[in-house]
Write an enzyme that holds these catalytic residues in place. Structure first.
Site, PDB file in Angstrom:
ATOM      1  N   HIS A  34       8.691   8.008   4.095  1.00 47.42           N
ATOM      2  CA  HIS A  34      10.080   7.896   4.534  1.00 47.42           C
ATOM      3  C   HIS A  34      10.565   9.178   5.189  1.00 47.42           C
ATOM      4  O   HIS A  34      11.393   9.910   4.632  1.00 47.42           O
ATOM      5  CB  HIS A  34      10.984   7.497   3.364  1.00 47.42           C
ATOM      6  N   HIS A  38       8.695   7.642  10.509  1.00 50.62           N
ATOM      7  CA  HIS A  38       8.954   6.233  10.177  1.00 50.62           C
ATOM      8  C   HIS A  38      10.199   5.756  10.932  1.00 50.62           C
ATOM      9  O   HIS A  38      10.209   4.662  11.509  1.00 50.62           O
ATOM     10  CB  HIS A  38       9.127   6.070   8.661  1.00 50.62           C
ATOM     11  N   ASP A  75      16.927   4.877   7.152  1.00 51.64           N
ATOM     12  CA  ASP A  75      16.395   5.489   5.917  1.00 51.64           C
ATOM     13  C   ASP A  75      16.819   6.952   5.796  1.00 51.64           C
ATOM     14  O   ASP A  75      16.168   7.731   5.095  1.00 51.64           O
ATOM     15  CB  ASP A  75      14.856   5.434   5.926  1.00 51.64           C
TER      16      ASP A  75
HETATM   17 ZN   LIG Z   1      12.404   1.958   6.452  1.00 50.61          ZN
END
Ligand SMILES: [Zn+2]
Length: 319
Positions: A34, A38, A75
Site C-alpha cells: 500500500h 499501488h 489508499d
Molecule cells: Zn488499494
C-alpha cells in the site's frame, strides 16, 4: 513512456523508476504494497477503464476527474495493516470511525483534507464542492473489500435487468463506483483496485509478493505482541500461491466476469480475463510444486484452506 499509459500491458514499475513522482508524499513508501506505486497502478488501470466505449461515451469531464482523483487517493496514508488489526489494537482510527470501513473512511477524509488544502476546488460554489467531496467518498468507500458482494449483486441484477441507464448520473456513478445517485465509476474503481491478477505474470507476481509481504509483516507484529495472527498473515501457513488462488477465485474472477459482461467483451476485458486465467494456472502449478516438495506432510492444509478462503478474504482482506 507516457504514450503507452493507455495500454493494458503498461509497466508501472518502470514508470515508478522513471518518474518517482505522484501523490507520493502522503503514501508510506515503507509499505511493501500500500504505497504510491499501488496508487499509480490503480490510477493507470482506472484510466484504461474510463476509455472503455461503454463508459467513455457517457462520462462527463467531472466523472473522469473524480474517477482518477479517487483512484490516486484511494489508499492515502495507509498504515500497512488491515482493519481487524486496527480494531484489536484499539487504534484511534478504529474508534474514530466506529470500526466501520475504518481505513477507507480515513483515506477519504485525508483526501478531503488534501483537496481543501490545495484549494483546487476553491473557485466552485460550496454546494458543488460538498457534492464532489461526497462523490469521492462513495467511490473510495466502495473499495472496502468487505462490501464486494453487495456491489457484485447489484451489478449482476442491473446487467440481468438491462436497466443501467448511463445517461443518468446515478448509474454512471455506480459503474465508476456502483451505488445510489451519481454513480457509475465505483465498479471501475473496485476493478482497478484489485486488478493485479489481471496483469502480465511478471507484474502480477510482484504485486502478489508485495501484498503477502505486507500481510506477513502484520502477522509478525501480531506474534510479537502476543495477539492472534490474522487470517492470511501467517507466513508459516498462508503461502503466496494459496492466498492468490483464493483471492482470484472468490474475489477477482466474479467481479471481472461481470465487468466483461458490462463492457461487452472488449479487447481489454478479454486481455484481462486471459491474464487472470493464465496467472491462476501458474499459481496452481506453484502450489502443486510446493505440495510435492513437502510430501512428508500427510494432510494437505493449503488446498483445504483455499476452499475456505472466501470467508477469510472477506474478513481480512483490504486492498
Ligand atoms: Zn488499494
Amino acid at each position: 513512456m507516457l504514450s503507452k499509459v493507455g495500454m493494458w500491458d503498461f509497466d508501472i514499475f518502470l514508470f515508478d523508476r522513471l518518474t518517482n513522482v505522484m501523490v507520493q508524499e502522503d503514501y508510506h513508501s515503507q509499505n511493501p504494497y500500500h504505497n504510491a506505486v499501488h496508487a499509480a497502478d490503480v490510477t493507470q488501470a482506472m484510466h484504461c477503464y474510463l476509455k472503455e466505449p461503454k463508459l467513455a461515451n457517457f462520462l462527463t469531464p467531472l466523472d473522469i476527474m473524480l474517477g482518477l482523483l479517487a483512484a490516486a487517493a484511494h489508499d492515502v496514508d495507509h498504515p500497512g495493516v488491515n482493519q481487524p488489526f486496527l480494531i484489536k489494537t484499539k487504534h484511534h482510527l478504529a474508534s474514530l470511525y466506529q470500526n466501520v470501513s475504518v481505513l477507507e473512511n480515513h483515506h477519504w477524509r485525508s483526501t478531503i483534507g488534501m483537496l481543501r488544502e490545495s484549494r483546487l476546488l476553491a473557485h466552485l460554489p460550496k454546494e458543488e464542492r460538498q457534492d464532489i467531496e461526497q462523490q469521492l467518498g462513495s467511490l473510495i468507500l466502495a473499495t472496502d473489500i468487505n462490501r464486494q458482494n453487495e456491489f457484485l449483486i447489484r451489478l449482476k441484477t442491473h446487467l440481468k435487468n438491462q436497466d443501467l441507464k448511463l445517461e443518468d448520473a446515478p448509474d454512471r456513478h455506480f459503474m465508476l463506483q456502483v451505488l445510489k445517485p451519481k454513480g457509475k465509476s465505483k465498479i471501475a474503481l473496485k476493478c482497478a483496485d484489485i486488478c493485479n491478477p489481471c496483469r502480465l505474470w511478471e507484474m502480477s507476481k510482484q504485486w502478489s509478493e508485495r501484498v503477502c509481504e505486507e500481510f506477513y509483516r502484520q502477522g509478525d507484529m501480531e506474534q510479537k505482541f502476543d495477539l492472534e495472527i490474522s487470517p492470511l498473515c501467517n507466513q508459516q501457513k498462508d503461502t503466496i500461491p494459496s492466498i492468490q488462488i483464493g483471492f482470484m477465485t472468490y474475489i477477482v474472477e466474479p467481479l471481472f466476469e461481470e465487468w466483461a459482461n458490462f463492457t461487452g467483451n472488449t479487447p481489454l476485458s478479454e486481455n484481462m480475463l486471459n491474464h487472470l486465467r493464465r496467472n491462476k494456472t501458474k499459481w496452481r502449478s506453484l502450489l502443486h510444486k510446493q505440495h510435492s516438495s513437502s510430501s512428508s506432510r500427510s494432510t494437505d492444509h493449503s488446498v483445504q484452506k483455499t476452499e475456505n478462503e472466501e470467508q477469510t478474504l472477506n474478513e481480512g482482506g483490504t486492498l
